[in-house]
Design a protein around this motif. Structure first.
Motif, PDB file in Angstrom:
ATOM      1  N   THR A 170       0.831  -1.207   0.000  1.00 26.27           N
ATOM      2  CA  THR A 170       0.000   0.000   0.000  1.00 26.27           C
ATOM      3  C   THR A 170       0.868   1.261   0.000  1.00 26.27           C
ATOM      4  OG1 THR A 170      -1.775  -1.126   1.195  1.00 26.27           O
ATOM      5  CG2 THR A 170      -1.772   1.285   1.246  1.00 26.27           C
ATOM      6  N   GLU A 171       1.885   1.259   0.823  1.00 25.98           N
ATOM      7  CA  GLU A 171       2.793   2.413   0.886  1.00 25.98           C
ATOM      8  C   GLU A 171       3.528   2.604  -0.433  1.00 25.98           C
ATOM      9  OE1 GLU A 171       3.957   2.404   5.647  1.00 25.98           O
ATOM     10  OE2 GLU A 171       5.043   1.100   4.236  1.00 25.98           O
ATOM     11  N   TRP A 172       3.916   1.501  -1.051  1.00 32.32           N
ATOM     12  CA  TRP A 172       4.616   1.594  -2.340  1.00 32.32           C
ATOM     13  C   TRP A 172       3.696   2.167  -3.413  1.00 32.32           C
ATOM     14  CZ3 TRP A 172       9.212   2.028  -4.154  1.00 32.32           C
ATOM     15  CH2 TRP A 172       9.455   1.800  -5.512  1.00 32.32           C
ATOM     16  N   LYS A 173       2.459   1.734  -3.436  1.00 33.34           N
ATOM     17  CA  LYS A 173       1.490   2.248  -4.391  1.00 33.34           C
ATOM     18  C   LYS A 173       1.307   3.751  -4.205  1.00 33.34           C
ATOM     19  CE  LYS A 173      -3.276   1.689  -5.986  1.00 33.34           C
ATOM     20  NZ  LYS A 173      -4.568   0.980  -5.780  1.00 33.34           N
ATOM     21  N   GLN A 174       1.224   4.173  -2.958  1.00 35.79           N
ATOM     22  CA  GLN A 174       1.079   5.598  -2.669  1.00 35.79           C
ATOM     23  C   GLN A 174       2.316   6.373  -3.114  1.00 35.79           C
ATOM     24  OE1 GLN A 174       0.327   5.537   1.556  1.00 35.79           O
ATOM     25  NE2 GLN A 174      -1.895   5.263   1.303  1.00 35.79           N
ATOM     26  N   LYS A 175       3.469   5.771  -2.933  1.00 38.64           N
ATOM     27  CA  LYS A 175       4.722   6.400  -3.354  1.00 38.64           C
ATOM     28  C   LYS A 175       4.706   6.653  -4.858  1.00 38.64           C
ATOM     29  CE  LYS A 175       9.146   7.545  -2.754  1.00 38.64           C
ATOM     30  NZ  LYS A 175       9.583   8.713  -1.942  1.00 38.64           N
ATOM     31  N   LEU A 176       4.280   5.668  -5.623  1.00 40.57           N
ATOM     32  CA  LEU A 176       4.225   5.809  -7.074  1.00 40.57           C
ATOM     33  C   LEU A 176       3.199   6.855  -7.477  1.00 40.57           C
ATOM     34  CD1 LEU A 176       4.363   2.043  -8.205  1.00 40.57           C
ATOM     35  CD2 LEU A 176       6.254   3.696  -8.160  1.00 40.57           C
ATOM     36  N   GLU A 177       2.059   6.847  -6.826  1.00 38.13           N
ATOM     37  CA  GLU A 177       0.969   7.760  -7.194  1.00 38.13           C
ATOM     38  C   GLU A 177       1.289   9.219  -6.883  1.00 38.13           C
ATOM     39  OE1 GLU A 177      -2.296   6.137  -5.046  1.00 38.13           O
ATOM     40  OE2 GLU A 177      -2.794   4.653  -6.594  1.00 38.13           O
ATOM     41  N   THR A 178       2.141   9.439  -5.904  1.00 38.61           N
ATOM     42  CA  THR A 178       2.447  10.817  -5.498  1.00 38.61           C
ATOM     43  C   THR A 178       3.761  11.335  -6.088  1.00 38.61           C
ATOM     44  OG1 THR A 178       3.500   9.967  -3.470  1.00 38.61           O
ATOM     45  CG2 THR A 178       1.167  10.605  -3.346  1.00 38.61           C
TER      46      THR A 178
ATOM     47  N   ASN B  65      11.855  -1.337  -8.340  1.00 34.36           N
ATOM     48  CA  ASN B  65      10.892  -2.407  -8.074  1.00 34.36           C
ATOM     49  C   ASN B  65      11.231  -3.666  -8.877  1.00 34.36           C
ATOM     50  OD1 ASN B  65       8.448  -3.229  -6.664  1.00 34.36           O
ATOM     51  ND2 ASN B  65       7.503  -3.296  -8.688  1.00 34.36           N
ATOM     52  N   LEU B  66      11.677  -3.469 -10.126  1.00 31.44           N
ATOM     53  CA  LEU B  66      12.086  -4.606 -10.947  1.00 31.44           C
ATOM     54  C   LEU B  66      13.265  -5.337 -10.312  1.00 31.44           C
ATOM     55  CD1 LEU B  66      11.895  -3.096 -14.558  1.00 31.44           C
ATOM     56  CD2 LEU B  66      10.400  -4.829 -13.573  1.00 31.44           C
ATOM     57  N   VAL B  67      14.227  -4.581  -9.815  1.00 30.71           N
ATOM     58  CA  VAL B  67      15.386  -5.189  -9.161  1.00 30.71           C
ATOM     59  C   VAL B  67      14.955  -5.916  -7.896  1.00 30.71           C
ATOM     60  CG1 VAL B  67      17.628  -4.741  -8.077  1.00 30.71           C
ATOM     61  CG2 VAL B  67      16.927  -3.416 -10.088  1.00 30.71           C
TER      62      VAL B  67
END
Length: 249
Positions: free
Chosen positions: A93-101, A115-117
């Motif tokens: 959830t935190e990662w998704k928020q990081k990407l969105e912001t 994220n791929l790594v």
């Protein structure tokens, strides 16, 4: 017989040389293989010029120091460590928020790359990019007469051992190399780093992917990742140049 010839049939020697294979895969899929160490076209001068041109290396002490740095990933292997640790600490959830912001496109590309790594490689991060070049430097140094046969065999063995501890299998190693190659080519581009998410233009051509898949299976069959690597005593001639604390047991 070429005086520089080394019999690369023993597995412990092939293991060290095999770590250089991704470099050949990028250059030319047709020679994607474990390199020979008897090429009569590779003169001493050719290899010394390559070391000087691409690495600024003109003497043995600098060569061994760079090989040792690359073996432990001290060049590019962990250059994204701060970002990797940030990714590892965030919940989905935190990662998704990081990407969105994240509004900056370059920063967003960087996050997707991290994220791929994180998903495809894990803890070793970009280490294989350093390791492959370190193993190749051993070969170049030997062909250029900066290293003798005993020194080259010991350094290959040390690289193979340390890499075996760091990675779980060949697939993880090759994934790490691919990611490291992309970061090396595009990671510092402050204007447009979209290349981080684009597959290397040579590596990911269809014929290269096909050759890669075939060769990887050959490596797994011929040189198992978990194979026992015989001990090779460190030549006394390397003692002045090596940090004993970094040598694999």
């Amino acid at each position: 017989m070429n005086p520089k010839y080394i019999d690369t049939r023993p597995q412990e020697i092939r293991r060290g040389l095999a770590l250089t294979a991704p470099l050949f895969g990028i250059l030319d899929p047709s020679i994607y293989d474990i390199p020979r160490v008897d090429d009569k076209n590779e003169t001493r001068e050719y290899n010394l010029q390559a070391l000087s041109k691409w690495w600024g290396i003109t003497e043995k002490s600098k060569l061994v120091a760079m090989i040792q740095r690359l073996t432990v990933g001290d060049a590019h292997g962990y250059c994204i460590d701060h970002l990797f640790k940030m990714r590892a600490c965030l919940t989905p959830t935190e990662w998704k928020q990081k990407l969105e912001t994240t509004e900056d496109s370059n920063k967003l590309n960087e996050l997707h790359f991290i994220n791929l790594v994180w998903q495809g490689v894990g803890a070793p991060q970009l280490l294989a990019w350093d390791v492959a070049r370190g193993a190749m430097l051993v070969r170049t140094g030997y062909m250029g007469d900066l290293l003798n046969k005993e020194e080259a065999l010991f350094l290959w063995r040390d690289i193979a051992c340390q890499t075996q501890h760091a990675f779980s299998n060949w697939q993880q190693y090759f994934n790490s190399f691919q990611c490291g190659s992309n970061w090396y080519s595009h990671g510092d581009n402050e204007e447009d780093n979209r290349g981080l998410l684009n597959h290397n233009e040579h590596w990911f051509k269809e014929d290269t992917r096909h050759c890669y898949a075939q060769k990887l299976q050959a490596f797994i069959k011929e040189i198992p990742w978990s194979m026992h690597i015989k001990n090779i005593p460190m030549p006394e001639s390397l003692t002045p140049f090596l940090n004993a604390n970094s040598i694999a047991e």
